[in-house]
Write an enzyme that holds these catalytic residues in place. Structure first.
Site, PDB file in Angstrom:
ATOM      1  N   SER A  52      13.813 -39.590 -17.497  1.00 58.96           N
ATOM      2  CA  SER A  52      12.559 -38.892 -17.212  1.00 58.96           C
ATOM      3  C   SER A  52      12.359 -37.649 -18.080  1.00 58.96           C
ATOM      4  O   SER A  52      11.442 -36.869 -17.836  1.00 58.96           O
ATOM      5  CB  SER A  52      12.515 -38.472 -15.733  1.00 58.96           C
ATOM      6  OG  SER A  52      13.577 -37.580 -15.434  1.00 58.96           O
ATOM      7  N   ALA A  96       6.316 -35.038 -11.597  1.00 58.31           N
ATOM      8  CA  ALA A  96       5.829 -35.305 -12.951  1.00 58.31           C
ATOM      9  C   ALA A  96       5.702 -36.812 -13.107  1.00 58.31           C
ATOM     10  O   ALA A  96       6.675 -37.546 -12.917  1.00 58.31           O
ATOM     11  CB  ALA A  96       6.791 -34.741 -13.996  1.00 58.31           C
ATOM     12  N   CYS A 114      -2.108  -3.311   7.265  1.00 62.20           N
ATOM     13  CA  CYS A 114      -1.695  -3.516   8.654  1.00 62.20           C
ATOM     14  C   CYS A 114      -1.910  -2.246   9.462  1.00 62.20           C
ATOM     15  O   CYS A 114      -1.824  -1.127   8.959  1.00 62.20           O
ATOM     16  CB  CYS A 114      -0.233  -3.950   8.718  1.00 62.20           C
ATOM     17  SG  CYS A 114       0.953  -2.652   8.303  1.00 62.20           S
ATOM     18  N   GLU A 119       0.826  -1.208   0.000  1.00 64.75           N
ATOM     19  CA  GLU A 119       0.000   0.000   0.000  1.00 64.75           C
ATOM     20  C   GLU A 119       0.862   1.261   0.000  1.00 64.75           C
ATOM     21  O   GLU A 119       0.545   2.234  -0.685  1.00 64.75           O
ATOM     22  CB  GLU A 119      -0.930  -0.002   1.220  1.00 64.75           C
ATOM     23  CG  GLU A 119      -1.890  -1.183   1.260  1.00 64.75           C
ATOM     24  CD  GLU A 119      -1.334  -2.398   1.994  1.00 64.75           C
ATOM     25  OE1 GLU A 119      -2.145  -3.215   2.465  1.00 64.75           O
ATOM     26  OE2 GLU A 119      -0.103  -2.517   2.112  1.00 64.75           O
ATOM     27  N   ARG A 165       8.375 -22.070  -9.466  1.00 63.08           N
ATOM     28  CA  ARG A 165       9.706 -21.782  -8.912  1.00 63.08           C
ATOM     29  C   ARG A 165       9.866 -20.289  -8.620  1.00 63.08           C
ATOM     30  O   ARG A 165      10.430 -19.904  -7.591  1.00 63.08           O
ATOM     31  CB  ARG A 165      10.795 -22.219  -9.888  1.00 63.08           C
ATOM     32  CG  ARG A 165      11.048 -23.703  -9.975  1.00 63.08           C
ATOM     33  CD  ARG A 165      12.194 -23.985 -10.945  1.00 63.08           C
ATOM     34  NE  ARG A 165      12.519 -25.405 -11.016  1.00 63.08           N
ATOM     35  CZ  ARG A 165      13.518 -25.907 -11.726  1.00 63.08           C
ATOM     36  NH1 ARG A 165      14.289 -25.083 -12.446  1.00 63.08           N
ATOM     37  NH2 ARG A 165      13.754 -27.202 -11.745  1.00 63.08           N
ATOM     38  N   ASP A 184      20.713 -35.662 -12.823  1.00 55.12           N
ATOM     39  CA  ASP A 184      20.237 -34.692 -13.821  1.00 55.12           C
ATOM     40  C   ASP A 184      21.086 -33.432 -13.941  1.00 55.12           C
ATOM     41  O   ASP A 184      20.934 -32.684 -14.911  1.00 55.12           O
ATOM     42  CB  ASP A 184      18.795 -34.272 -13.482  1.00 55.12           C
ATOM     43  CG  ASP A 184      17.828 -35.444 -13.510  1.00 55.12           C
ATOM     44  OD1 ASP A 184      18.126 -36.434 -14.199  1.00 55.12           O
ATOM     45  OD2 ASP A 184      16.785 -35.359 -12.834  1.00 55.12           O
ATOM     46  N   LEU A 237      18.243 -25.635 -11.262  1.00 57.57           N
ATOM     47  CA  LEU A 237      17.325 -25.262 -10.182  1.00 57.57           C
ATOM     48  C   LEU A 237      17.079 -23.765 -10.127  1.00 57.57           C
ATOM     49  O   LEU A 237      17.083 -23.150  -9.051  1.00 57.57           O
ATOM     50  CB  LEU A 237      17.844 -25.761  -8.824  1.00 57.57           C
ATOM     51  CG  LEU A 237      17.915 -27.281  -8.641  1.00 57.57           C
ATOM     52  CD1 LEU A 237      18.455 -27.621  -7.262  1.00 57.57           C
ATOM     53  CD2 LEU A 237      16.552 -27.939  -8.833  1.00 57.57           C
ATOM     54  N   GLU A 239      11.421 -30.533  -5.435  1.00 59.62           N
ATOM     55  CA  GLU A 239      11.436 -31.291  -6.690  1.00 59.62           C
ATOM     56  C   GLU A 239      12.387 -32.460  -6.476  1.00 59.62           C
ATOM     57  O   GLU A 239      13.591 -32.259  -6.334  1.00 59.62           O
ATOM     58  CB  GLU A 239      11.897 -30.419  -7.852  1.00 59.62           C
ATOM     59  CG  GLU A 239      11.011 -29.194  -8.091  1.00 59.62           C
ATOM     60  CD  GLU A 239      11.434 -28.392  -9.309  1.00 59.62           C
ATOM     61  OE1 GLU A 239      12.008 -28.984 -10.238  1.00 59.62           O
ATOM     62  OE2 GLU A 239      11.192 -27.170  -9.319  1.00 59.62           O
TER      63      GLU A 239
END
Length: 357
Positions: free
Chosen positions: A166, A152, A73, A50, A182, A198, A202, A290
């Protein structure tokens, strides 16, 4: 124009950077229905939404309407009460997306505005506002982080083929949405097994990504096996371990990686009951995980999960050892876990199943 939707857009800009303050968005609309101010909650210790909207306006605010996704607030904390500034600005009407669950506020902000001649209006049951505030609300009520697990899956419930392949089970649209999730999180958590398999970055890789922010990263690594050349290792990374070779730790420290040590459980794995205290110590309350089957099972068994995001693809993988929640002590039906709420939506060829515990 839907002005509350514009305020929600601002709230999304605050997600991931305002913690432990709530990610709030606000806009100010003039008497002739023009947006004359915009703002969202800044990093902790900075202005609330605000105040940002008021400060970003160069016009007289007398008689205007403030749209904000959370009740202003009325308390002095790290910043002055927003209600005082709203009253002084001569704003006439305030449209509010949700009442603040903080017991020190919880309707008192609205009451103060009303007592000073400002009318208020409360919007109910807005899914987008609920999403922006769910981690904050959970933290205020339970004093623990809000943990979301993303998986997934193939339509027959597999996380990967039996060889561990994958890429990619889910569609491109689903993967883009994961990057959006994310971008809203304070931190992304994964296991060292995922890093070894993998080598993920990230991070958020969205086209036209406008946030000057990347979420923190936590790697759970019981015995310090993380390859020191992993793409995810930088000053934004915390590695949680029980023991680590000094040579490895020295390289990580040289990369400005933080190393946290926690004890082992009876099974010889990291005792994840210590995880929430590390998250809270680092002001991480909106958490995205993940990972694969082992970590997903452990988090669920320890009641550390609050939400699941299941991206289900219409593919059949068949025989595979990679399945989620393979070890949660549910051999009998009276031991199975029932969620509080489930919602489904379609994403291109995939289905997104949201589950709350």
């Amino acid at each position: 124009m839907d002005f509350i939707q514009e305020a929600i857009k601002e709230a999304f800009n605050a997600m991931g950077k305002s913690t432990p303050n709530p990610p709030v968005g606000a806009i100010i609309v003039s008497k002739d229905n023009r947006i004359i101010g915009r703002g969202h909650t800044q990093s902790y210790g900075g202005n609330h939404a605000e105040i940002e909207a008021i400060n970003n306006s160069n016009e007289n605010l007398g008689g205007s309407t403030l749209y904000t996704t959370l009740e202003p607030c009325n308390i002095l904390n790290n910043t002055p009460p927003c209600t005082d500034t709203i009253i002084k600005s001569k704003i006439k009407h305030v449209v509010i997306g949700a009442i603040d669950v903080n017991s020190d506020i919880n309707g008192r902000g609205i009451k103060q505005l009303n007592e000073n001649g400002i009318t208020t209006e409360l919007i109910k049951d807005n899914d987008k506002i609920e999403y922006t505030l769910e981690s904050y609300n959970h933290f205020v009520i339970h004093k623990t982080p809000f943990v979301t697990l993303k998986l997934a899956l193939s339509i027959d419930g597999k996380l990967a083929t039996n060889s561990g392949d994958s890429k990619w089970i889910s569609s491109e649209q689903s993967r883009n949405l994961v990057h959006k999730y994310r971008s809203d999180a304070d931190v992304i958590i994964t296991s060292v097994n995922t890093v070894i398999a993998d080598n993920p970055r990230l991070n958020v890789r969205l086209e036209n990504y406008t946030k000057n922010y990347q979420p923190r990263k936590i790697i759970l690594d019981t015995n310090g096996r993380i390859p020191v050349d992993s793409q995810c290792l930088d000053s934004n990374t915390i590695v949680i371990t029980s023991k680590m070779n000094k040579k490895v730790s020295d390289v990580l420290i040289s990369k400005s990686v933080i190393i946290e040590k926690i004890p082992l459980n009876e099974s010889g794995k990291l005792d994840l009951n210590y995880l929430p205290r590390i998250l809270l110590k680092n002001n991480m309350i909106n958490v995205l995980v993940e990972c694969g089957s082992a970590l997903s099972s452990e988090l669920l068994k320890l009641n550390l999960l609050n939400k699941l995001l299941l991206f289900v693809s219409p593919k059949i993988i068949g025989g595979s050892k990679f399945i989620p929640f393979s070890n949660i002590n549910s051999d009998k039906m009276n031991n199975v876990i029932y969620p509080k709420k489930v919602r489904n939506s379609q994403l291109d060829e995939d289905m997104l199943v949201k589950v709350w515990f």
